[in-house]
Design a protein around this motif. Structure first.
Motif, PDB file in Angstrom:
ATOM      1  N   LEU A  17       0.833  -1.217   0.000  1.00 24.48           N
ATOM      2  CA  LEU A  17       0.000   0.000   0.000  1.00 24.48           C
ATOM      3  C   LEU A  17       0.859   1.255   0.000  1.00 24.48           C
ATOM      4  CD1 LEU A  17      -2.783  -1.123   2.503  1.00 24.48           C
ATOM      5  CD2 LEU A  17      -3.016  -0.748   0.030  1.00 24.48           C
ATOM      6  N   LEU A  18       1.952   1.212   0.762  1.00 21.97           N
ATOM      7  CA  LEU A  18       2.827   2.393   0.831  1.00 21.97           C
ATOM      8  C   LEU A  18       3.499   2.640  -0.523  1.00 21.97           C
ATOM      9  CD1 LEU A  18       4.184   4.634   2.509  1.00 21.97           C
ATOM     10  CD2 LEU A  18       5.976   2.975   3.084  1.00 21.97           C
ATOM     11  N   ALA A  19       3.981   1.561  -1.150  1.00 24.24           N
ATOM     12  CA  ALA A  19       4.647   1.721  -2.447  1.00 24.24           C
ATOM     13  C   ALA A  19       3.671   2.303  -3.475  1.00 24.24           C
ATOM     14  CB  ALA A  19       5.195   0.376  -2.912  1.00 24.24           C
ATOM     15  N   GLU A 181      -6.741  -0.418   6.570  1.00 22.08           N
ATOM     16  CA  GLU A 181      -6.796   1.007   6.204  1.00 22.08           C
ATOM     17  C   GLU A 181      -6.296   1.890   7.339  1.00 22.08           C
ATOM     18  OE1 GLU A 181      -9.362  -1.173   5.959  1.00 22.08           O
ATOM     19  OE2 GLU A 181      -9.161  -1.513   3.799  1.00 22.08           O
ATOM     20  N   GLN A 182      -6.666   1.538   8.569  1.00 24.28           N
ATOM     21  CA  GLN A 182      -6.200   2.337   9.717  1.00 24.28           C
ATOM     22  C   GLN A 182      -4.673   2.288   9.829  1.00 24.28           C
ATOM     23  OE1 GLN A 182      -8.544   0.306  12.695  1.00 24.28           O
ATOM     24  NE2 GLN A 182      -9.970   2.023  12.924  1.00 24.28           N
ATOM     25  N   VAL A 183      -4.123   1.082   9.669  1.00 30.26           N
ATOM     26  CA  VAL A 183      -2.666   0.945   9.780  1.00 30.26           C
ATOM     27  C   VAL A 183      -1.989   1.699   8.626  1.00 30.26           C
ATOM     28  CG1 VAL A 183      -0.734  -0.663   9.944  1.00 30.26           C
ATOM     29  CG2 VAL A 183      -2.937  -1.278  10.954  1.00 30.26           C
ATOM     30  N   ALA A 184      -2.586   1.611   7.431  1.00 32.25           N
ATOM     31  CA  ALA A 184      -1.997   2.302   6.266  1.00 32.25           C
ATOM     32  C   ALA A 184      -1.934   3.807   6.503  1.00 32.25           C
ATOM     33  CB  ALA A 184      -2.821   1.991   5.014  1.00 32.25           C
ATOM     34  N   GLU A 185      -2.959   4.351   7.154  1.00 33.66           N
ATOM     35  CA  GLU A 185      -2.943   5.793   7.445  1.00 33.66           C
ATOM     36  C   GLU A 185      -1.820   6.131   8.417  1.00 33.66           C
ATOM     37  OE1 GLU A 185      -4.376   8.344   5.988  1.00 33.66           O
ATOM     38  OE2 GLU A 185      -5.108   6.782   4.638  1.00 33.66           O
ATOM     39  N   ARG A 186      -1.610   5.246   9.421  1.00 32.04           N
ATOM     40  CA  ARG A 186      -0.515   5.491  10.381  1.00 32.04           C
ATOM     41  C   ARG A 186       0.840   5.445   9.678  1.00 32.04           C
ATOM     42  NH1 ARG A 186      -2.771   0.994  14.167  1.00 32.04           N
ATOM     43  NH2 ARG A 186      -4.816   1.929  14.394  1.00 32.04           N
ATOM     44  N   VAL A 191       5.587   8.315   7.522  1.00 33.32           N
ATOM     45  CA  VAL A 191       6.506   8.531   6.398  1.00 33.32           C
ATOM     46  C   VAL A 191       6.504  10.014   6.020  1.00 33.32           C
ATOM     47  CG1 VAL A 191       6.847   8.061   3.930  1.00 33.32           C
ATOM     48  CG2 VAL A 191       6.382   6.178   5.506  1.00 33.32           C
ATOM     49  N   ALA A 192       5.316  10.624   5.982  1.00 32.14           N
ATOM     50  CA  ALA A 192       5.239  12.047   5.621  1.00 32.14           C
ATOM     51  C   ALA A 192       5.969  12.899   6.656  1.00 32.14           C
ATOM     52  CB  ALA A 192       3.780  12.471   5.508  1.00 32.14           C
TER      53      ALA A 192
END
Ligand code: Z5A
Length: 196
Positions: A17-19, A181-186, A191-192
């Motif tokens: 998801l991050l990539a 989805e929650q973990v992806a937001e974290r 990263v940002a």
């Protein structure tokens, strides 16, 4: 960037998801090259149950050497970001803390194998062991390493925690409980804030 953690923490899911979010190259260890995928099969095959700790370490390091040389360095040189599912932290946690090989020697060998290539950021995904087990049980099959036992994985978890505590400028530990989805937001938010 590297995603690290024990099995069932959701690294592979989150790395993908991050990539995608960053338009980065997604890759993984062990694996990531044709030779690496062969090494991965050797490492995970339950038929190799008696593999010695040093042989295991040399296989993951050979995988890293090929991966950095053939995939990671060329991508970085061309200006692409790289998201890697496991890297040198896994060697220190699994072969060092887990198998009991000397951590400082492994650190040097891994740096040599990677020709000095290091991630800008390592996100350590952390979930209680029971949550990871439930995720893996839902998925099914057990490989050679997943069959290594609770004590082994306890030491690996200690290793990851020590690595994160010892290098807080590079490592961030994230709670990986909750929905994908929650973990992806974290992950995206950390990263940002670290690299944005
Ligand atoms: N290894 C080593 O010893 N030394 C080294 O130097 C390196 C590696 C580089 C293979 O790695 C083995 O290599 C690993 C360490 C060793 N051994 N073990 N054991 P791997 O990364 O390919 O294998 P893994 O850690 O076992 O991956 P995994 O089991 O696939 O776990 P994951 O990547 O953390 O999780 P996932 O695949 O994203 O998700 C697992 C399941 O949970 C899957 O069904 C998902 O759909 C589900 N999932 C994911 N996120 C969630 C959330 N948030 N909620 C619910 N369910 C979820």
């Amino acid at each position: 960037m590297v995603l690290e953690g024990g099995e069932g923490t959701g690294k592979s899911t989150q790395a993908a998801l991050l990539a995608e979010r960053l338009g980065a190259l997604l890759t993984r260890e062990p694996g990531g090259t044709p030779v690496g995928e062969s090494i991965r099969r050797l490492l995970l095959d339950p038929a190799n149950a008696g593999l010695s700790a040093r042989a295991e370490a040399l296989l993951v390091l050979a995988d890293r050497a090929e991966h950095v040389s053939a995939v990671i360095e060329p991508a970085l040189q061309s200006g692409r970001d790289v998201v890697c599912d496991r890297f040198s932290g896994s060697t220190l946690a699994y072969q060092g803390w887990g198998r009991g090989l000397p951590v400082e020697q492994l650190r040097e060998l891994s740096a040599w194998a990677a020709a000095g290539c290091e991630p800008d950021l390592v996100v350590l995904l952390s979930v209680p062991a029971a949550v990871a087990s439930a995720r893996l049980a839902a998925r099914g099959s057990v490989d050679r390493l997943e069959g290594a036992g609770a004590e082994f994985f306890g030491r690996v978890a200690e290793g990851f925690a020590a690595l994160a505590a010892g290098d807080p400028r590079r490592w961030v530990t994230l709670d990986a409980e909750g929905t994908v989805e929650q973990v992806a937001e974290r992950v995206a938010s950390v990263v940002a804030s670290r690299l944005g």
